[in-house]
Design a protein around this motif. Structure first.
Motif, short mmCIF file in Angstrom:
data_model
loop_
_atom_site.label_atom_id
_atom_site.label_comp_id
_atom_site.label_asym_id
_atom_site.label_seq_id
_atom_site.Cartn_x
_atom_site.Cartn_y
_atom_site.Cartn_z
N LEU A 1 0.83 -1.21 0.00
CA LEU A 1 0.00 0.00 0.00
C LEU A 1 0.87 1.27 0.00
N VAL A 2 0.58 2.13 -0.95
CA VAL A 2 1.24 3.44 -1.00
C VAL A 2 0.16 4.49 -0.71
N THR A 3 0.44 5.40 0.20
CA THR A 3 -0.56 6.44 0.50
C THR A 3 0.06 7.82 0.29
N ARG A 4 -0.76 8.73 -0.15
CA ARG A 4 -0.26 10.10 -0.33
C ARG A 4 -1.44 11.07 -0.20
N ASP A 5 -1.24 12.08 0.64
CA ASP A 5 -2.24 13.14 0.77
C ASP A 5 -1.63 14.43 0.26
N ILE A 6 -2.35 15.11 -0.60
CA ILE A 6 -1.86 16.35 -1.18
C ILE A 6 -2.72 17.50 -0.66
N GLU A 7 -2.10 18.41 0.00
CA GLU A 7 -2.84 19.51 0.66
C GLU A 7 -3.06 20.65 -0.33
N ARG A 8 -4.30 20.86 -0.68
CA ARG A 8 -4.69 22.00 -1.54
C ARG A 8 -6.05 22.48 -1.03
N THR A 9 -6.04 23.57 -0.32
CA THR A 9 -7.26 23.96 0.41
C THR A 9 -8.19 24.86 -0.40
N HIS A 10 -7.75 25.32 -1.57
CA HIS A 10 -8.57 26.32 -2.27
C HIS A 10 -9.58 25.71 -3.24
N PHE A 11 -9.75 24.40 -3.22
CA PHE A 11 -10.80 23.79 -4.04
C PHE A 11 -12.09 23.67 -3.23
N LYS A 12 -13.19 23.50 -3.93
CA LYS A 12 -14.50 23.39 -3.25
C LYS A 12 -14.85 21.93 -2.95
N SER A 13 -13.94 21.04 -3.30
CA SER A 13 -14.23 19.61 -3.11
C SER A 13 -12.98 18.91 -2.64
N ASN A 14 -13.16 17.68 -2.20
CA ASN A 14 -12.04 16.79 -1.90
C ASN A 14 -12.14 15.60 -2.84
N LEU A 15 -10.98 15.04 -3.13
CA LEU A 15 -10.93 13.89 -4.06
C LEU A 15 -10.19 12.76 -3.40
N ILE A 16 -10.74 11.59 -3.49
CA ILE A 16 -10.07 10.41 -2.97
C ILE A 16 -9.99 9.39 -4.10
N SER A 17 -8.83 8.75 -4.19
CA SER A 17 -8.67 7.81 -5.30
C SER A 17 -7.89 6.57 -4.88
N LEU A 18 -8.37 5.43 -5.33
CA LEU A 18 -7.62 4.18 -5.16
C LEU A 18 -7.17 3.72 -6.54
N TYR A 19 -5.90 3.39 -6.66
CA TYR A 19 -5.37 2.87 -7.92
C TYR A 19 -4.92 1.44 -7.65
N PHE A 20 -5.58 0.49 -8.30
CA PHE A 20 -5.19 -0.92 -8.18
C PHE A 20 -4.32 -1.26 -9.38
#
Lengths: 420, 411
Positions: free
Chosen positions: B14-33
């Motif tokens: 498992l590789v995890t990465r969170d990218i901090e960008r606060t100026h968007f109106k949404s959050n995005l979560i993604s799983l890549y298999f």
């Protein structure tokens, strides 16, 4: 300078009106690499017949607005598109039914790029030989559409629904109509529509509000000078199609089909905008991915895709039900059955409130993208609606009358294999 | 909630990465298999994605899923597939609004993630199999979608050229496989594949209101072999009742994506045809009026550049000859300084613009990690700025036309 602010969205923009009728809108959007400039002209593919300031009536061939959009970049020394490219700007232009827009986005070199964009309406360096060559290019573009099964199904239907309204013709025109366009045609529409009063500039990106003053001051003199614009003549077309079913045969693995339902256009812009929202809510409940109709027809193998849209503008209003699937005739039967009984069933407020929730979230997320904001602003401008009022209008809609919503002339168009 | 999601996968995969960008109106979560590319894997992945987003134990039909998406204020949950060299990647994403920006009392973030989690982990199973009706329906619809590609002449020709160019390997497989392979999939096979998916190498990334974080970076798929060079040229032709013909050409190069020349190869492609005023666009469209659009597409992970154009059949010979001439001119070093500068600038602007969209930024980070790259966008910009005309000429010289697919319009 006027500030327009939405507390709900926490978004704002600034508007500066010029005496010439030209308008500049500055929409600050912090922390974006790109800045965008959209020069919008209130002249689109429907504006084929018009009266100029001297009272002379003019008729122009279908496809003129789109042709002009192609040719406006031509320049005697070098193409403006090339010049913008040299600055690293990502340039685009599009022609709609009621407007034409020229735009670019760029992370750097914004000012010189804007200077070039603003020259488009008055440089006018297209030539007759350039017009001849462009005809070939646009013919190839038309061929692309004609080779699309989905497009032909939709276009055949729309042409049958609006035989006496420019909606019946494609935005790009036809091979025949573009033969009638020459340099004089383009000059004529430039004189009558590419005037400050009929245009506005929408700027978006990491700007400070005070930059608006400087931008307005640096506009070329053209934008400060008043010039009269022509008056467009578009009559509504209440005709009923001679046949309610159109079939074209082609070598296609899956049929494409479109059911188009004509509604009476409304004159009052506010009323028309509210009616659009009302229909959109109802159509989403009835035909969205979560609707009983979609699920029943999808699981029964009638269709694999369905796109339902409400369209309106000057002299026209219709709903398109565009689908792909193996059983077009069954789709038509099922659709007509639902529409015929709708005045009794209506939709529940619970379902409508759910769609309102979705609309609210999706509208908010749309403010992530500078392109989306600009395009929505421009579309709303020509519908005489305001960007930040949208959610309030959606929430204020009350659905209590379901009579006569789906009554009107209709046409069903199919493109499929002959053997089916 | 995110821990629950991470616990589904093997910690050492498992590789995890969170990218901090606060100026968007949404959050995005993604799983890549990450899976090894094959026709079977592509067919199974495509079908599984359709079934998991059509029904689950808690949301047994499309209406239930759609209603929940609406109730969560328009969250968008979707599966898709992508290919990178010999890897097939199943992407499972959710974009959801920042609830604190909506005029509602409750923050629904946990509910949104729970919904995302439940569609993936609690499928609708009957006696250990996917609901047979749904399985068969989605299988039929996937085959229908695959057949529908024929409706788009340019996409169809591109796919045919791809398959012909990589006929001896899996690299030309269409991301949703083909009809014959989909037809053979059984329900049992799909269930086994579903369970196996959780043992894959998984990248879990987020973009939005999250503090910067990364874990497990450095893990990589086992297979990334050097590509064999094609020795035989292939030119295929097919007739269809169309107004226009379509031509797609595939040029191979031996420049690997790990080599510095890969950036120069990308600029060669840009000069030739991947920006709005490229050499092909200017000559073939603007000067000769042969087409509405012509463009190149360089795939650095598969060592190939495609040229795609739709045109009138009567111009075929002249068109092919002109393309050949323009490619050879660049290979001979005849590159306009202006074209070079513009292509470089446009490529740099394109890179910088990735950060303006959540999806493109997340995908960019994923691909970097997948291929073990550590250079940032700023590093890439610096590398591009340093390229010279000599670099471009050298890279261009390595490209050779090997495959072409000519869809001949006869209408």
């Amino acid at each position: 300078m006027k500030r327009i602010y939405s507390q709900q969205l926490n978004e704002e923009y600034y508007v500066q009106d010029l005496a010439s009728g030209f308008q500049v809108i500055l929409y600050p959007k912090a922390e974006r690499y790109n800045k965008g400039a959209f020069l919008s002209v209130g002249y689109g593919s429907l504006d084929q017949e018009f009266i100029d300031d001297n009272g002379t009536v003019h008729h122009t061939p279908p496809g003129t607005a789109h042709f002009l959009e192609h040719k406006l970049f031509e320049n005697s020394s070098s193409d403006i598109l090339e010049e913008l490219g040299r600055l690293g700007a990502n340039v685009n232009a599009f022609t709609a039914y009621d407007n034409t827009c020229y735009d670019f986005t760029a992370p750097d070199n914004f000012e010189p790029s804007l200077e070039l964009l603003l020259q488009l309406p008055f440089r006018r360096e297209y030539t007759q030989s350039g017009v001849e060559l462009e005809r070939d290019i646009i013919s190839r573009e038309i061929d692309i559409y004609l080779d699309s099964v989905d497009y032909r199904s939709y276009r055949n239907g729309l042409t049958a629904l609006y035989p006496h309204h420019p909606m019946g013709q494609d935005i790009a025109g036809s091979h025949e109509s573009i033969k009638q366009i020459d340099k004089r045609t383009l000059d004529l529409v430039m004189d009558n529509f590419y005037v400050p009063e009929n245009m506005f500039l929408f700027l978006i990106g990491d700007f400070q509000p005070q930059e608006l003053d400087q931008i307005v001051k640096s506009l070329p003199p053209f934008y400060h000078e008043y010039r009269p614009k022509a008056r467009v003549m578009i009559e509504s077309d209440p005709s009923i199609p001679t046949s309610d079913s159109l079939i074209e045969f082609d070598d296609t693995p899956i049929p494409s089909f479109d059911y188009l339902l004509k509604l009476e256009p409304l004159d009052d812009p506010e009323e028309a905008f509210q009616r659009m929202i009302k229909y959109n809510l109802i159509l989403d409940v009835l035909f969205g991915k979560g609707s009983d109709f979609f699920q029943a027809n999808y699981t029964a193998g009638v269709l694999s895709d369905l796109d339902v849209e409400y369209h309106y503008g000057q002299g026209y209003c219709y709903i398109s039900f565009s689908a792909e699937g193996k059983k077009p005739e069954q789709f038509k039967l099922n659709l007509e059955k639902l529409l015929a009984g709708f005045h009794e069933t209506g939709v529940s407020m619970e379902e409508v409130d759910r769609i309102k929730r979705k609309t609210m979230g999706r509208f908010l997320m749309g403010f992530n993208s500078i392109h989306n904001i600009a395009q929505t602003y421009i579309a709303f401008h020509y519908l005489k609606a305001h960007l930040f009022d949208y959610l309030e209008t959606v929430n204020s809609i009350v659905l209590d009358d379901f009579q006569n919503l789906f009554q009107g002339a209709n046409v069903f168009s199919i493109v499929r294999e002959e053997t089916l | 909630m995110i821990k629950t999601l991470d616990q589904l996968f093997k910690p050492d995969r498992l590789v995890t990465r969170d990218i901090e960008r606060t100026h968007f109106k949404s959050n995005l979560i993604s799983l890549y298999f990450v899976r090894e590319l094959s026709l079977r894997e592509a067919a199974l992945g495509a079908l599984l994605g359709r079934i998991l987003t059509f029904s689950s134990a808690e949301y047994p039909n499309l209406k239930a899923i759609s209603d929940q998406e609406d109730d969560l204020y328009g969250v968008v949950v979707y599966f898709d597939l992508d290919k990178y060299r010999d890897q097939l990647v199943l992407e499972y994403k959710m974009i959801y609004p920042k609830y604190q920006l909506l005029p509602i009392e409750k923050d629904l973030t946990d509910q949104a993630i729970e919904f995302y989690h439940s569609l993936l982990t609690r499928p609708l199973l009957v006696d250990g199999l996917f609901d047979q009706e749904i399985f068969q329906m989605e299988k039929d619809n996937l085959m229908e979608e695959l057949a529908s590609i024929q409706k788009d002449p340019e996409a169809y020709t591109y796919r045919q050229c791809n398959q012909a160019h990589f006929a001896s390997s899996n690299l030309g497989i269409y991301k949703y496989s083909d009809i014959a392979t989909v037809r053979q999939i059984s329900n049992q096979e799909l269930v086994a594949y579903y369970h196996d998916l959780f043992d894959s190498l998984v990248f879990r990334y987020r973009h939005g209101d999250f503090l910067h974080h990364s874990g497990g970076v450095g893990l990589r798929p086992a297979s990334l072999p050097k590509l064999d060079k094609l020795m035989q040229k292939t030119h295929l032709e097919e007739e269809r009742k169309l107004n226009q013909s379509v031509l797609v050409q595939a040029y191979q190069t031996d420049i690997e994506h790990t080599q510095p020349d890969s950036q120069a190869a990308m600029l060669f492609s840009a000069i030739l045809g991947s920006y709005s005023n490229s050499v092909l666009f200017r000559t073939i469209r603007e000067q000769l009026g042969y087409c509405y659009s012509i463009y190149t597409k360089y795939d650095k992970y598969r060592n190939v550049m495609f040229i795609s154009v739709a045109y009138q059949e009567s111009n075929h010979e002249a068109l092919v000859s002109k393309i050949d001439q323009l490619v050879k001119q660049i290979q001979a070093g005849q590159i306009d300084e202006d074209d070079f500068a513009v292509a470089k600038l446009e490529t740099i602007q394109g890179l910088k613009s990735l950060a303006d969209r959540q999806e493109t930024m997340l995908d960019y980070e994923f691909i970097q990690d997948l291929f073990g790259k550590t250079d940032s966008i700023e590093d890439r910009v610096r590398q591009l700025e340093q390229l010279t005309l000599t670099d471009i000429t050298r890279a261009a010289g390595s490209f050779e036309l090997m495959t072409s697919y000519h869809l001949k319009g006869t209408r």
